[in-house]
Design an enzyme around this catalytic site. Sequence first.
Site, PDB file in Angstrom:
ATOM      1  N   TYR A   1      33.910  97.618  17.293  1.00 54.07           N
ATOM      2  CA  TYR A   1      34.424  96.237  17.330  1.00 54.07           C
ATOM      3  C   TYR A   1      35.691  96.199  18.183  1.00 54.07           C
ATOM      4  CZ  TYR A   1      31.758  92.965  14.562  1.00 54.07           C
ATOM      5  OH  TYR A   1      30.806  92.085  14.145  1.00 54.07           O
TER       6      TYR A   1
ATOM      7  N   GLU B   1      37.467  92.853  19.248  1.00 55.40           N
ATOM      8  CA  GLU B   1      37.901  91.483  19.556  1.00 55.40           C
ATOM      9  C   GLU B   1      39.245  91.520  20.278  1.00 55.40           C
ATOM     10  OE1 GLU B   1      36.590  92.215  16.573  1.00 55.40           O
ATOM     11  OE2 GLU B   1      35.593  90.467  15.688  1.00 55.40           O
TER      12      GLU B   1
ATOM     13  N   ASP C   1      27.871  79.058  40.236  1.00 59.57           N
ATOM     14  CA  ASP C   1      27.062  79.932  39.392  1.00 59.57           C
ATOM     15  C   ASP C   1      26.178  80.768  40.319  1.00 59.57           C
ATOM     16  OD1 ASP C   1      25.100  81.077  37.811  1.00 59.57           O
ATOM     17  OD2 ASP C   1      24.784  79.303  36.567  1.00 59.57           O
TER      18      ASP C   1
ATOM     19  N   THR D   1      25.235  86.354  36.045  1.00 58.94           N
ATOM     20  CA  THR D   1      24.656  87.347  35.140  1.00 58.94           C
ATOM     21  C   THR D   1      24.669  88.671  35.874  1.00 58.94           C
ATOM     22  OG1 THR D   1      22.511  86.619  35.946  1.00 58.94           O
ATOM     23  CG2 THR D   1      23.156  85.858  33.766  1.00 58.94           C
TER      24      THR D   1
ATOM     25  N   LYS E   1      20.401  90.413  37.235  1.00 59.67           N
ATOM     26  CA  LYS E   1      19.390  89.923  38.189  1.00 59.67           C
ATOM     27  C   LYS E   1      19.493  90.761  39.465  1.00 59.67           C
ATOM     28  CE  LYS E   1      18.993  85.297  36.178  1.00 59.67           C
ATOM     29  NZ  LYS E   1      20.160  84.955  35.316  1.00 59.67           N
TER      30      LYS E   1
ATOM     31  N   ARG F   1      21.797  93.412  30.869  1.00 58.65           N
ATOM     32  CA  ARG F   1      21.782  91.982  30.554  1.00 58.65           C
ATOM     33  C   ARG F   1      23.196  91.578  30.152  1.00 58.65           C
ATOM     34  NH1 ARG F   1      16.747  90.660  30.851  1.00 58.65           N
ATOM     35  NH2 ARG F   1      17.259  88.486  30.596  1.00 58.65           N
TER      36      ARG F   1
HETATM   37  N1  DSN Z   1      16.057  82.602  32.958  1.00 57.01           N
HETATM   38  C1  DSN Z   1      16.785  82.719  34.209  1.00 57.01           C
HETATM   39  C2  DSN Z   1      15.867  82.629  35.369  1.00 57.01           C
HETATM   40  O1  DSN Z   1      14.761  83.113  35.253  1.00 57.01           O
HETATM   41  O2  DSN Z   1      16.212  82.091  36.412  1.00 57.01           O
HETATM   42  C3  DSN Z   1      17.885  81.780  34.321  1.00 57.01           C
HETATM   43  O3  DSN Z   1      18.704  81.834  33.203  1.00 57.01           O
END
Ligand code: DSN
Length: 418
Positions: A53, A55, A199, A225, A228, A234
């Site tokens: 933990y 925080e 974003d 994120t 990707k 993730r």
């Molecule tokens: N689920 C993602 C995508 O496939 O683009 C976006 O959050």
Amino acid sequence: MPWPSETQRDTEVFGLIDKERERQNTGLQLIASENFTSPDVMEATGSVLTNKYAEGYPGKRYYGGNAVVDDIEALAIERVKKLFGAEHANVQPHSGASANMAVYLGLIKPGDTVLGLSLDHGGHLTHGSPVNASGILYNFQSFRVGATDERLDFDQIRELAIKHKPKMIVAGTTSYPRRLEPQPFRAIADEVGALMMFDIAHIAGLVAGGAHPNPVPYADVVTFTTHKTLRGPRGGCILTTAAHAAAIDKAVFPGSQGGPLEHAVAAKAVAFHEAMQPSFKDYAQQIVKNASALAEALSKQGFRLVSGGTDTHMMVVDLQPFDAELTGKESQLILDEAGITLNKNNIPNDPRSPFVTSGVRIGTPSVTTQGMKEPEMALIAEYIATTLRNRTNPAAVAEVRAKVAALCAKFPVYPKRA
Ligand code: DSN
């Protein structure tokens, strides 16, 4: 140790994980938002850090025992700042959605007006969809892509900005295949006195690898994120100017999250390190080259590419000219049977619902990680077209399935247990 003995091991779950590894190894993974992380990223994700933990932030934690965690989180922060040239970074968001919600919480107030791309024209749920907290709590106004070129129309965005006077303009997409130039968004935001959030969830790896313009010098805040094109675990991340650092940190913790996932933070640090290597630049360039080759090959097979093609890692394919009866839903299902995984996707102004759709979205990050190049993209287009043309013929679909498995065997991803 009181843990279950080897004979009591949960064979059910581990058996299913083995099945999923097999699926990933033997099929073509073409979902534009997915990738194959490295064994090092997975090792950090599965490390002892999951026990802790923490925080707070490095040097300011609520619990003891965080000296090592502080070093890890500080390393992740320093690396990502360097990677993108940012003044400040918060590496704790559990996901892209959490990152976006923290930005809204930190920088605007409920009811404030925000401008973002409509979900059905390539935006994201968290850019103001009425079923998402962003659309419920904030007054989102949407822009759409142009009717003929299916590209962002900055005259329209400017008109809407002047009309609605947003507190924030959100740039960023999930199914828009073209480059997103940051300067026009900045110019419009400055003209109407709005904050600019970018974003880059989908394109973070392309930005890091120099295959897409970096919005960090232009935006007040950039979210993304890490799993990707960036090929990490993730999770989410927020980059800001120094002016917004305190507000963003407060909005992540304690504003919207509790204990950070330090195993994920460590894995993010590993991914940032990997993205700093010269080979990542080659990877990012190859993703784009592969997408372009796949788009061209699909177009030769009779598909229409939304906006005419792609400049990024993804394309949105309009199925209607190929076969007016064929839906995205049916395509996704039958292609899955052929070992080709992608997702149904609305095309702009789609006559069908988001559950059915007239299109599919295809991305090249995963197959590029495997080492596939332009010649393989031509094969993939052929396999997709053959499957869809023969969708009522199980033998033909099985034949493609075998070809897909043979192709994937030449580019193994996780040959052993990862
Ligand atoms: N689920 C993602 C995508 O496939 O683009 C976006 O959050």
